[in-house]
Design an enzyme around this catalytic site. Structure first.
Site, PDB file in Angstrom:
ATOM      1  CG  ASP A  33      -2.116   0.903   1.051  1.00  0.00           C
ATOM      2  OD1 ASP A  33      -3.250   0.388   1.010  1.00  0.00           O
ATOM      3  OD2 ASP A  33      -1.918   2.136   0.940  1.00  0.00           O
ATOM      4  CB  ALA A  83      -3.683  -0.659  -4.948  1.00  0.00           C
ATOM      5  CB  THR A 125     -16.342  -0.181  -9.449  1.00  0.00           C
ATOM      6  OG1 THR A 125     -17.560   0.514  -9.242  1.00  0.00           O
ATOM      7  CG2 THR A 125     -15.631   0.451 -10.642  1.00  0.00           C
ATOM      8  CG  ASP A 126     -21.763  -0.868  -9.282  1.00  0.00           C
ATOM      9  OD1 ASP A 126     -20.930   0.046  -9.089  1.00  0.00           O
ATOM     10  OD2 ASP A 126     -22.832  -0.945  -8.642  1.00  0.00           O
ATOM     11  CD  GLU A 127     -18.777   4.527  -9.619  1.00  0.00           C
ATOM     12  OE1 GLU A 127     -18.188   5.315 -10.366  1.00  0.00           O
ATOM     13  OE2 GLU A 127     -18.972   4.741  -8.426  1.00  0.00           O
ATOM     14  CE1 TYR A 152     -12.608   4.184  -8.687  1.00  0.00           C
ATOM     15  CE2 TYR A 152     -14.991   4.342  -8.986  1.00  0.00           C
ATOM     16  CZ  TYR A 152     -13.880   3.660  -8.517  1.00  0.00           C
ATOM     17  OH  TYR A 152     -14.035   2.446  -7.883  1.00  0.00           O
ATOM     18  CE  LYS A 156     -11.419  -0.236 -10.008  1.00  0.00           C
ATOM     19  NZ  LYS A 156     -10.345  -0.808  -9.129  1.00  0.00           N
ATOM     20  CG  ASN A 181     -22.274   2.585  -4.181  1.00  0.00           C
ATOM     21  OD1 ASN A 181     -22.525   2.274  -5.355  1.00  0.00           O
ATOM     22  ND2 ASN A 181     -21.898   3.792  -3.815  1.00  0.00           N
ATOM     23  CE  LYS A 191     -14.748   6.980  -1.826  1.00  0.00           C
ATOM     24  NZ  LYS A 191     -13.663   6.263  -1.229  1.00  0.00           N
ATOM     25  CG  ASN A 251     -27.772   9.011  -3.115  1.00  0.00           C
ATOM     26  OD1 ASN A 251     -27.461   7.828  -2.928  1.00  0.00           O
ATOM     27  ND2 ASN A 251     -27.251   9.739  -4.081  1.00  0.00           N
TER      28      ASN A 251
HETATM   29  P1  NAD Z   1      -9.891   3.299  -0.575  1.00  0.00           P
HETATM   30  O1  NAD Z   1      -9.672   4.603  -1.285  1.00  0.00           O
HETATM   31  O2  NAD Z   1     -10.513   3.292   0.764  1.00  0.00           O
HETATM   32  O3  NAD Z   1      -8.502   2.528  -0.436  1.00  0.00           O
HETATM   33  C1  NAD Z   1      -7.579   2.464  -1.493  1.00  0.00           C
HETATM   34  C2  NAD Z   1      -6.244   1.993  -0.924  1.00  0.00           C
HETATM   35  O4  NAD Z   1      -5.314   1.898  -2.025  1.00  0.00           O
HETATM   36  C3  NAD Z   1      -5.626   2.977   0.085  1.00  0.00           C
HETATM   37  O5  NAD Z   1      -5.117   2.281   1.203  1.00  0.00           O
HETATM   38  C4  NAD Z   1      -4.507   3.637  -0.689  1.00  0.00           C
HETATM   39  O6  NAD Z   1      -3.419   4.069   0.121  1.00  0.00           O
HETATM   40  C5  NAD Z   1      -4.092   2.523  -1.652  1.00  0.00           C
HETATM   41  N1  NAD Z   1      -3.433   3.047  -2.847  1.00  0.00           N
HETATM   42  C6  NAD Z   1      -3.825   4.105  -3.614  1.00  0.00           C
HETATM   43  N2  NAD Z   1      -2.939   4.298  -4.606  1.00  0.00           N
HETATM   44  C7  NAD Z   1      -1.995   3.328  -4.486  1.00  0.00           C
HETATM   45  C8  NAD Z   1      -0.826   2.996  -5.224  1.00  0.00           C
HETATM   46  N3  NAD Z   1      -0.445   3.710  -6.292  1.00  0.00           N
HETATM   47  N4  NAD Z   1      -0.091   1.940  -4.813  1.00  0.00           N
HETATM   48  C9  NAD Z   1      -0.451   1.214  -3.711  1.00  0.00           C
HETATM   49  N5  NAD Z   1      -1.532   1.496  -2.970  1.00  0.00           N
HETATM   50  C10 NAD Z   1      -2.303   2.531  -3.354  1.00  0.00           C
HETATM   51  O7  NAD Z   1     -10.703   2.406  -1.604  1.00  0.00           O
HETATM   52  P2  NAD Z   1     -11.825   1.296  -1.330  1.00  0.00           P
HETATM   53  O8  NAD Z   1     -13.140   1.954  -1.248  1.00  0.00           O
HETATM   54  O9  NAD Z   1     -11.371   0.412  -0.246  1.00  0.00           O
HETATM   55  O10 NAD Z   1     -11.769   0.512  -2.720  1.00  0.00           O
HETATM   56  C11 NAD Z   1     -10.868  -0.573  -2.900  1.00  0.00           C
HETATM   57  C12 NAD Z   1     -11.060  -1.159  -4.282  1.00  0.00           C
HETATM   58  O11 NAD Z   1     -12.392  -1.618  -4.435  1.00  0.00           O
HETATM   59  C13 NAD Z   1     -10.823  -0.164  -5.427  1.00  0.00           C
HETATM   60  O12 NAD Z   1     -10.187  -0.847  -6.474  1.00  0.00           O
HETATM   61  C14 NAD Z   1     -12.227   0.252  -5.829  1.00  0.00           C
HETATM   62  O13 NAD Z   1     -12.256   0.638  -7.187  1.00  0.00           O
HETATM   63  C15 NAD Z   1     -12.988  -1.032  -5.583  1.00  0.00           C
HETATM   64  N6  NAD Z   1     -14.417  -0.879  -5.284  1.00  0.00           N
HETATM   65  C16 NAD Z   1     -14.819  -0.032  -4.298  1.00  0.00           C
HETATM   66  C17 NAD Z   1     -16.177   0.053  -3.985  1.00  0.00           C
HETATM   67  C18 NAD Z   1     -16.672   0.955  -2.879  1.00  0.00           C
HETATM   68  O14 NAD Z   1     -17.878   1.050  -2.696  1.00  0.00           O
HETATM   69  N7  NAD Z   1     -15.819   1.608  -2.121  1.00  0.00           N
HETATM   70  C19 NAD Z   1     -17.105  -0.725  -4.697  1.00  0.00           C
HETATM   71  C20 NAD Z   1     -16.646  -1.564  -5.730  1.00  0.00           C
HETATM   72  C21 NAD Z   1     -15.296  -1.639  -5.996  1.00  0.00           C
HETATM   73  O1  DAU Z   2     -20.588   1.583  -7.156  1.00  0.00           O
HETATM   74  C1  DAU Z   2     -19.327   1.326  -6.631  1.00  0.00           C
HETATM   75  C2  DAU Z   2     -18.623   2.626  -6.332  1.00  0.00           C
HETATM   76  O2  DAU Z   2     -19.259   3.182  -5.182  1.00  0.00           O
HETATM   77  C3  DAU Z   2     -17.124   2.459  -6.092  1.00  0.00           C
HETATM   78  O3  DAU Z   2     -16.522   2.044  -7.275  1.00  0.00           O
HETATM   79  C4  DAU Z   2     -16.483   3.777  -5.625  1.00  0.00           C
HETATM   80  O4  DAU Z   2     -15.130   3.558  -5.287  1.00  0.00           O
HETATM   81  C5  DAU Z   2     -17.233   4.271  -4.405  1.00  0.00           C
HETATM   82  O5  DAU Z   2     -16.718   5.530  -3.996  1.00  0.00           O
HETATM   83  C6  DAU Z   2     -18.728   4.394  -4.722  1.00  0.00           C
HETATM   84  O6  DAU Z   2     -18.948   5.442  -5.704  1.00  0.00           O
HETATM   85  P1  DAU Z   2     -20.161   6.493  -5.546  1.00  0.00           P
HETATM   86  O7  DAU Z   2     -19.809   7.693  -6.319  1.00  0.00           O
HETATM   87  O8  DAU Z   2     -21.462   5.834  -5.793  1.00  0.00           O
HETATM   88  O9  DAU Z   2     -20.050   6.755  -3.941  1.00  0.00           O
HETATM   89  P2  DAU Z   2     -20.119   8.073  -3.047  1.00  0.00           P
HETATM   90  O10 DAU Z   2     -20.036   7.600  -1.637  1.00  0.00           O
HETATM   91  O11 DAU Z   2     -19.146   9.100  -3.468  1.00  0.00           O
HETATM   92  O12 DAU Z   2     -21.570   8.617  -3.329  1.00  0.00           O
HETATM   93  C7  DAU Z   2     -22.729   7.802  -3.183  1.00  0.00           C
HETATM   94  C8  DAU Z   2     -23.937   8.587  -3.661  1.00  0.00           C
HETATM   95  O13 DAU Z   2     -24.165   9.678  -2.747  1.00  0.00           O
HETATM   96  C9  DAU Z   2     -23.739   9.242  -5.018  1.00  0.00           C
HETATM   97  O14 DAU Z   2     -24.990   9.219  -5.694  1.00  0.00           O
HETATM   98  C10 DAU Z   2     -23.345  10.680  -4.696  1.00  0.00           C
HETATM   99  C11 DAU Z   2     -24.100  10.952  -3.419  1.00  0.00           C
HETATM  100  N1  DAU Z   2     -23.484  11.882  -2.451  1.00  0.00           N
HETATM  101  C12 DAU Z   2     -22.178  11.722  -2.134  1.00  0.00           C
HETATM  102  C13 DAU Z   2     -21.579  12.534  -1.191  1.00  0.00           C
HETATM  103  C14 DAU Z   2     -20.113  12.375  -0.839  1.00  0.00           C
HETATM  104  C15 DAU Z   2     -24.266  12.841  -1.820  1.00  0.00           C
HETATM  105  O15 DAU Z   2     -25.489  12.987  -2.078  1.00  0.00           O
HETATM  106  N2  DAU Z   2     -23.687  13.640  -0.878  1.00  0.00           N
HETATM  107  C16 DAU Z   2     -22.360  13.527  -0.538  1.00  0.00           C
HETATM  108  O16 DAU Z   2     -21.902  14.288   0.330  1.00  0.00           O
END
Ligand code: NAD
Ligand code: DAU
Length: 336
Positions: A33, A83, A125-127, A152, A156, A181, A191, A251
């Site tokens: 990381d 990552a 991600t589903d995005e 983003y 991906k 999500n 987030k 939301n």
């Molecule tokens: P996060 O931002 O919380 O964590 C990302 C981690 O990756 C951090 O610890 C960061 O330090 C590390 N990182 C960033 N750049 C790096 C690099 N160049 N080299 C090594 N480490 C690095 O993200 P998350 O929400 O835990 O998401 C993790 C994975 O899951 C991502 O690939 C994301 O696309 C995917 N994902 C997230 C969600 C979601 O809802 N959060 C949903 C579907 C998929």
């Molecule tokens: O679907 C999977 C994805 O979900 C992951 O790939 C991403 O890493 C993760 O960040 C997430 O993306 P979203 O853009 O959906 O998540 P976020 O938490 O940023 O926002 C969720 C929803 O809430 C989105 O419709 C935007 C809205 N939002 C977000 C913030 C930060 C608000 O209404 N208010 C806010 O303050």
């Protein structure tokens, strides 16, 4: 003993996965990381020293990644690639780290697993599928065409294409998953769900983008971890699996539920500037994962999972409070 290299293992989902793997298997785990702003060293505290090692480094640095992947010589050893730069709003402000980490980083990792013939699971991600209409009866499946909307999600999508090309052209042993999500402990307060919970705990009002009609398909991060482990153990090489727990909520519904669970008036929030290019709805059909690999989610009650998550943020103020002011200042500068 199986060894698993987890990239991004100090982030929200990666750290949960590391704890899950240590508890559910006897694997030895190496986390790679970069420790960006999104990493939480505290999330990795308490892991057994004989089964866990943290390497601070960049997944896009071949000089770091190559030797680590070369250590994975056992027949069941694997890399699980979390990552990434993960926040859409950040990608709208500055896409460059998203291209570097998400695309170049995945390329560097693919070259390493190709050179050393190591199994890879790529977390996506589903995005990548773009968005759905609110009344669309269809949900995303493994055959939905890619149509990413943000820097983003485009980064991906680019990474996913690289993984499939390396499978087909070079015989790399990889599986992929696209999840919806996540919510749960250790999610960064930039987030949506943690931002709103910590706003209320800090005495400010939740901030809803636009009208709040956008729908996300929520899954507890522990269920994401169990799904990734299932794919690692039983997934078919070259295959993609969609991960979801039938958790669609607008939301607006989520903000009102958070306020209600915290004993506040459900209308005590502000509408703020909408996200540019804001995807309307995500929804996952996870039938393949359930039917072919026998996976199912454990957290099927969203309200109970959210209440537990609220409790967690209440009990971990020392973790999120130091970052809160700067995160909110960044949002305020953009009218959000
Ligand atoms: P996060 O931002 O919380 O964590 C990302 C981690 O990756 C951090 O610890 C960061 O330090 C590390 N990182 C960033 N750049 C790096 C690099 N160049 N080299 C090594 N480490 C690095 O993200 P998350 O929400 O835990 O998401 C993790 C994975 O899951 C991502 O690939 C994301 O696309 C995917 N994902 C997230 C969600 C979601 O809802 N959060 C949903 C579907 C998929
Ligand atoms: O679907 C999977 C994805 O979900 C992951 O790939 C991403 O890493 C993760 O960040 C997430 O993306 P979203 O853009 O959906 O998540 P976020 O938490 O940023 O926002 C969720 C929803 O809430 C989105 O419709 C935007 C809205 N939002 C977000 C913030 C930060 C608000 O209404 N208010 C806010 O303050």
């Amino acid at each position: 003993m199986q060894q698993v290299l987890v990239t991004g293992g100090a982030g929200f989902i990666g750290s949960n996965f590391v704890h899950h793997l240590i508890a559910a298997t006897d694997a030895r785990v190496i986390v790679l990381d970069k420790m960006t702003y999104a990493a939480s060293p505290a999330a990795l505290e308490g892991l057994p020293a004989d089964r866990f090692r943290l390497v601070v480094g960049d997944v896009a640095d071949a000089g770091t990644v190559g030797p680590l992947v070369a250590e994975l010589t056992g027949p069941d050893d694997a890399v699980v690639h979390f990552a990434a730069e993960s926040h859409n709003d950040n990608s709208l402000r500055d896409p460059s780290p998203f291209i570097q980490t998400n695309i170049v980083g995945t390329f560097v990792l693919l070259e390493a697993v190709r050179a050393h013939d190591v199994r890879l699971h790529h977390v996506s991600t589903d995005e990548v599928y773009g968005d759905l209409e609110l009344d669309d009866p269809a949900r995303f499946t493994e055959t939905t065409p890619y149509q990413p909307s943000s820097p983003y999600s485009a980064s991906k999508a680019g990474a996913d294409h690289l993984v499939r090309a390396w499978v087909r052209s070079f015989g790399v042993r990889a599986t992929l998953s696209n999840c919806s999500n996540n919510y749960g402990p250790w999610q960064h307060i930039e987030k949506f769900i943690p931002r709103q919970i910590t706003n209320v705990l800090a005495g400010t009002r939740p901030r809803l983008y636009g009208a709040g009609a956008n729908v996300r398909d929520w899954i507890h991060t522990e269920d994401h971890s169990s799904a990734v482990r299932t794919i690692l153990e039983r997934g078919q090489i070259g295959q993609t699996y969609l991960i979801g727990a039938d958790g669609e909520r607008s939301n607006l519904e989520v903000v009102r539920l958070i306020l209600q669970l915290l004993g506040r008036d459900p209308d005590d929030f502000d509408h703020v500037t909408d996200r540019a290019g804001h995807d309307l709805r995500y929804a996952i059909d996870s039938s393949r994962l359930r039917a072919e690999l026998g996976w199912s989610p454990a957290y099927t009650d969203f309200e109970a999972g959210l209440a537990a998550t609220i409790d967690w943020y209440r009990e971990h103020r020392d973790w999120w409070e130091p970052a809160k002011e700067a995160v909110e200042a960044g949002y305020a500068a953009r009218g959000q």
